[in-house]
Design a protein around this motif. Structure first.
Motif, PDB file in Angstrom:
ATOM      1  N   GLY A  37      90.585 -37.746 -12.178  1.00 37.78           N
ATOM      2  CA  GLY A  37      90.160 -39.032 -11.647  1.00 37.78           C
ATOM      3  C   GLY A  37      90.711 -39.314 -10.266  1.00 37.78           C
ATOM      4  N   ARG A  38      90.302 -40.431  -9.713  1.00 34.81           N
ATOM      5  CA  ARG A  38      90.761 -40.903  -8.405  1.00 34.81           C
ATOM      6  C   ARG A  38      90.579 -42.425  -8.415  1.00 34.81           C
ATOM      7  NH1 ARG A  38      85.743 -38.112  -7.784  1.00 34.81           N
ATOM      8  NH2 ARG A  38      84.099 -39.559  -7.122  1.00 34.81           N
ATOM      9  N   LEU A  39      90.960 -43.091  -7.366  1.00 40.04           N
ATOM     10  CA  LEU A  39      90.942 -44.554  -7.389  1.00 40.04           C
ATOM     11  C   LEU A  39      89.545 -45.128  -7.625  1.00 40.04           C
ATOM     12  CD1 LEU A  39      93.476 -45.480  -4.566  1.00 40.04           C
ATOM     13  CD2 LEU A  39      93.792 -45.620  -7.042  1.00 40.04           C
ATOM     14  N   ASP A  40      88.496 -44.387  -7.191  1.00 40.44           N
ATOM     15  CA  ASP A  40      87.139 -44.886  -7.391  1.00 40.44           C
ATOM     16  C   ASP A  40      86.408 -44.155  -8.524  1.00 40.44           C
ATOM     17  OD1 ASP A  40      86.876 -42.451  -6.130  1.00 40.44           O
ATOM     18  OD2 ASP A  40      85.279 -43.082  -4.774  1.00 40.44           O
ATOM     19  N   HIS A  41      87.146 -43.420  -9.340  1.00 36.80           N
ATOM     20  CA  HIS A  41      86.536 -42.677 -10.445  1.00 36.80           C
ATOM     21  C   HIS A  41      87.585 -42.557 -11.549  1.00 36.80           C
ATOM     22  CE1 HIS A  41      83.436 -39.622 -11.807  1.00 36.80           C
ATOM     23  NE2 HIS A  41      84.423 -39.425 -12.675  1.00 36.80           N
ATOM     24  N   PRO A  42      87.303 -43.046 -12.759  1.00 33.58           N
ATOM     25  CA  PRO A  42      88.318 -43.046 -13.813  1.00 33.58           C
ATOM     26  C   PRO A  42      88.743 -41.650 -14.248  1.00 33.58           C
ATOM     27  CG  PRO A  42      86.175 -43.651 -14.702  1.00 33.58           C
ATOM     28  CD  PRO A  42      86.031 -43.640 -13.216  1.00 33.58           C
ATOM     29  N   ALA A  43      89.991 -41.545 -14.683  1.00 34.89           N
ATOM     30  CA  ALA A  43      90.503 -40.284 -15.222  1.00 34.89           C
ATOM     31  C   ALA A  43      89.808 -39.984 -16.542  1.00 34.89           C
ATOM     32  CB  ALA A  43      92.012 -40.382 -15.431  1.00 34.89           C
ATOM     33  N   ARG A  44      89.617 -38.687 -16.812  1.00 37.27           N
ATOM     34  CA  ARG A  44      88.891 -38.292 -18.016  1.00 37.27           C
ATOM     35  C   ARG A  44      89.606 -37.136 -18.748  1.00 37.27           C
ATOM     36  NH1 ARG A  44      86.836 -42.676 -18.109  1.00 37.27           N
ATOM     37  NH2 ARG A  44      84.611 -43.153 -17.870  1.00 37.27           N
ATOM     38  N   GLN A  45      90.947 -37.107 -18.701  1.00 38.18           N
ATOM     39  CA  GLN A  45      91.654 -36.051 -19.432  1.00 38.18           C
ATOM     40  C   GLN A  45      91.494 -36.185 -20.939  1.00 38.18           C
ATOM     41  OE1 GLN A  45      93.106 -37.764 -16.867  1.00 38.18           O
ATOM     42  NE2 GLN A  45      94.604 -36.515 -15.778  1.00 38.18           N
ATOM     43  N   THR A  46      91.138 -37.385 -21.412  1.00 34.23           N
ATOM     44  CA  THR A  46      91.065 -37.622 -22.854  1.00 34.23           C
ATOM     45  C   THR A  46      89.641 -37.586 -23.409  1.00 34.23           C
ATOM     46  OG1 THR A  46      91.069 -39.998 -22.422  1.00 34.23           O
ATOM     47  CG2 THR A  46      93.194 -38.968 -22.937  1.00 34.23           C
ATOM     48  N   ILE A  47      88.661 -37.419 -22.561  1.00 34.69           N
ATOM     49  CA  ILE A  47      87.285 -37.383 -23.061  1.00 34.69           C
ATOM     50  C   ILE A  47      87.012 -36.017 -23.690  1.00 34.69           C
ATOM     51  CG2 ILE A  47      86.175 -36.525 -20.963  1.00 34.69           C
ATOM     52  CD1 ILE A  47      83.842 -38.352 -21.517  1.00 34.69           C
ATOM     53  N   ARG A  48      86.272 -36.023 -24.787  1.00 32.04           N
ATOM     54  CA  ARG A  48      85.848 -34.783 -25.425  1.00 32.04           C
ATOM     55  C   ARG A  48      84.348 -34.874 -25.680  1.00 32.04           C
ATOM     56  NH1 ARG A  48      89.717 -33.688 -23.373  1.00 32.04           N
ATOM     57  NH2 ARG A  48      91.663 -32.774 -24.189  1.00 32.04           N
ATOM     58  N   LEU A  49      83.660 -33.739 -25.556  1.00 31.02           N
ATOM     59  CA  LEU A  49      82.208 -33.678 -25.683  1.00 31.02           C
ATOM     60  C   LEU A  49      81.828 -32.722 -26.807  1.00 31.02           C
ATOM     61  CD1 LEU A  49      81.339 -33.277 -21.883  1.00 31.02           C
ATOM     62  CD2 LEU A  49      81.423 -35.403 -23.180  1.00 31.02           C
ATOM     63  N   ILE A  50      80.867 -33.153 -27.626  1.00 28.31           N
ATOM     64  CA  ILE A  50      80.345 -32.297 -28.686  1.00 28.31           C
ATOM     65  C   ILE A  50      78.986 -31.769 -28.241  1.00 28.31           C
ATOM     66  CG2 ILE A  50      79.582 -32.168 -31.083  1.00 28.31           C
ATOM     67  CD1 ILE A  50      82.588 -32.603 -30.768  1.00 28.31           C
ATOM     68  N   PRO A  51      78.825 -30.439 -28.082  1.00 31.47           N
ATOM     69  CA  PRO A  51      77.523 -29.904 -27.659  1.00 31.47           C
ATOM     70  C   PRO A  51      76.474 -30.053 -28.750  1.00 31.47           C
ATOM     71  CG  PRO A  51      79.061 -28.124 -28.167  1.00 31.47           C
ATOM     72  CD  PRO A  51      79.845 -29.388 -28.243  1.00 31.47           C
TER      73      PRO A  51
END
Length: 504
Positions: free
Chosen positions: A186-200
């Protein structure tokens, strides 16, 4: 002591099955590194209190990081940093996908139960913030609408949404829905996403990914995003993908925002759907009138009793359902009705589209098709079938999928405004003399005329109840504004003319 907070966060991860007991030392050391802490020689990571509220643990760590200059103070920097901390504890994508598929073999519902709980426990869905949202129900002639004041997502200008569709995507990730967000710092204008998980997932032969919404407007609010960063598009593939999803997850509903500005949702630049484990008011709405479409006699078709213009199709045959929906879409795309105040095209610019919603009920597939049009006029520059200006003090953002189904997502500014309205009304003040309520003044005066019992009242619960009911009624009027064919005798006749073009 901040080292105890590191222990507590590690213990929290173990307690919530984000990490195993064998991972404690490794995870604890990773947290110490992120925090830039050097513990004493006799420090032991074991023994933390994993039952402490997560919000409390993170606040202690964030306050310490700010005090030592590890991060600057501010909402964005704190969110970036606590997501980085939680990313240490969140299982790797491959682990999550493997566990999801194991549970899916038992039942689709068990798989989504696991995945949703993980998304909450990892703090991707910040439940301690969501519970602060204001929620209530408003009774209407069309059922009980859900009204929410969302405190975690900013209100968007419809013109900004349309402009984003034309803007060249030059940053990485290209948007908030791209799969490249998984693990992004992430950056100041884009949220951090270390915790997002995706199911294909594979839907109608194409690759999609399922995640949960961090704003969680309703129970288990999920997002299903395309692997490709391509603009929203409603077509037969979209219908087939929605029905494929409810075939794989029959306990969920799913729908898509429309694919053109004004009537589309807040993100038009990336193909995605939204679903979840929730029954909206529109799903409960009865059929007002049935009809039959030639060539699709086996499909049950009807007009839904709803403030917007909705056709419901029901069948056990998904392929035939997709064909019928596509026939309606293609007919609607080229349909104009000057008496109803809209036309299909301005040159090459298309104005008609559909907001589709799919569900499975009693062994059959249901597909609701909401007819949309984004024409503008001198009187309604934001859209003829958009919230009209007299309601912009409550809701001015695009009416997307969630609102279409009967759940109002209202801006956070309203919470403070409603508290000020309550205070003003209970004091018996003239609302026109309160600068902070200037935008609401004409409407609030009408409310006081309809409910003279609230002026000068000492019953705060009464005033709250009246204001909530009246805000809910505004949302009903907003949906009526967005209906292409109004639920009136004239509007029903106009709807019938469109059905005739289908051969119904």
């Amino acid at each position: 002591m901040v080292l105890n907070a590191v222990k507590d966060l590690t213990a929290y991860g173990i307690r919530h099955h984000l990490i195993g007991p064998e991972d404690a030392v490794y995870a604890g050391n990773q947290l110490l590194d992120v925090m830039k802490l050097e513990p004493p020689a006799d420090f032991q990571i074991d023994g933390g209190d994993g039952s402490r509220p997560l919000e409390e643990i993170l606040k202690e760590l964030l306050d310490d990081a700010v005090s030592r200059g590890v991060i600057e103070d501010g909402t964005a920097t704190r969110d970036l940093f606590d997501t980085r901390l939680m990313g240490v504890l969140t299982p790797r994508p491959s682990q999550v996908i493997s566990q999801f598929h194991q549970y899916y073999q038992e039942s689709p519902e068990k798989a989504t139960d696991y995945f949703y709980q993980l998304s909450c426990d990892s703090d991707y869905v910040r439940t301690y913030r969501i519970v602060k949202d204001r929620r209530w129900k408003t009774a209407t002639p069309y059922g009980d609408f859900d009204i929410t004041i969302n405190l975690s997502k900013p209100e968007k200008d419809p013109r900004a949404i349309a402009a984003a569709l034309k803007k060249k995507q030059e940053m990485y990730p290209k948007c908030l829905l791209c799969r490249e967000n998984e693990g992004y710092a992430g950056r100041l204008d884009h949220p951090a996403r270390q915790t997002i998980r995706l199911i294909p997932l594979t839907l109608d032969g194409a690759r999609y990914y399922m995640q949960y919404s961090p704003y969680s407007y309703y129970h288990e609010h999920c997002i299903v995003l395309s692997q490709k960063h391509e603009p929203m598009h409603i077509d037969r593939h979209a219908f087939a993908s929605l029905l494929d999803f409810v075939h794989q997850f029959p306990h969920y509903m799913i729908g898509s925002n429309a694919d053109i500005p004004i009537v589309g949702g807040s993100i038009l630049t990336h193909e995605h759907f939204q679903g979840g484990k929730y029954e909206f008011a529109m799903a409960k709405a009865p059929i007002r009138q049935t009809f039959t479409i030639p060539g699709f006699q086996d499909i049950q078709a009807g007009i839904v009793k709803w403030p917007m213009s909705v056709i419901r199709l029901v069948s056990k045959d998904r392929e035939q359902l997709c064909d019928c929906a596509d026939h309606i879409l293609q007919t609607w795309i080229h349909y104009s009705d000057e008496e109803a105040g809209f036309h299909a095209f301005d040159g090459d610019v298309r104005h008609n589209t559909i907001t589709p919603i799919a569900r499975k009920r009693d062994g059959k597939y249901e597909l609701d098709l909401v007819l949309r049009n984004n024409c503008t006029s001198e009187k309604y520059p934001f859209g003829i079938f958009h919230p009209h200006p007299e309601y912009h003090h409550i809701k001015r953002e695009n009416i997307g999928l969630i609102e279409v189904m009967g759940l109002a997502v209202l801006p956070s500014r309203l919470l403070k405004d409603m508290e000020k309205m309550k205070e003003t009304v209970m004091k018996g003040q003239d609302v026109s003399a309160v600068p902070a309520l200037e935008a609401h003044a004409p409407w609030l005066k009408e409310v006081e005329q309809r409910h003279p019992e609230i002026a000068g009242s000492t019953d705060g619960n009464l005033v709250d109840s009246v204001l909530q009911q009246e805000v809910g009624t505004v949302f009903l009027h907003v949906l009526e504004d967005c209906g292409v064919f109004k639920d009136t005798e004239t509007g029903r006749a106009q709807f019938a003319r469109f059905l005739q073009t289908l051969g119904a």
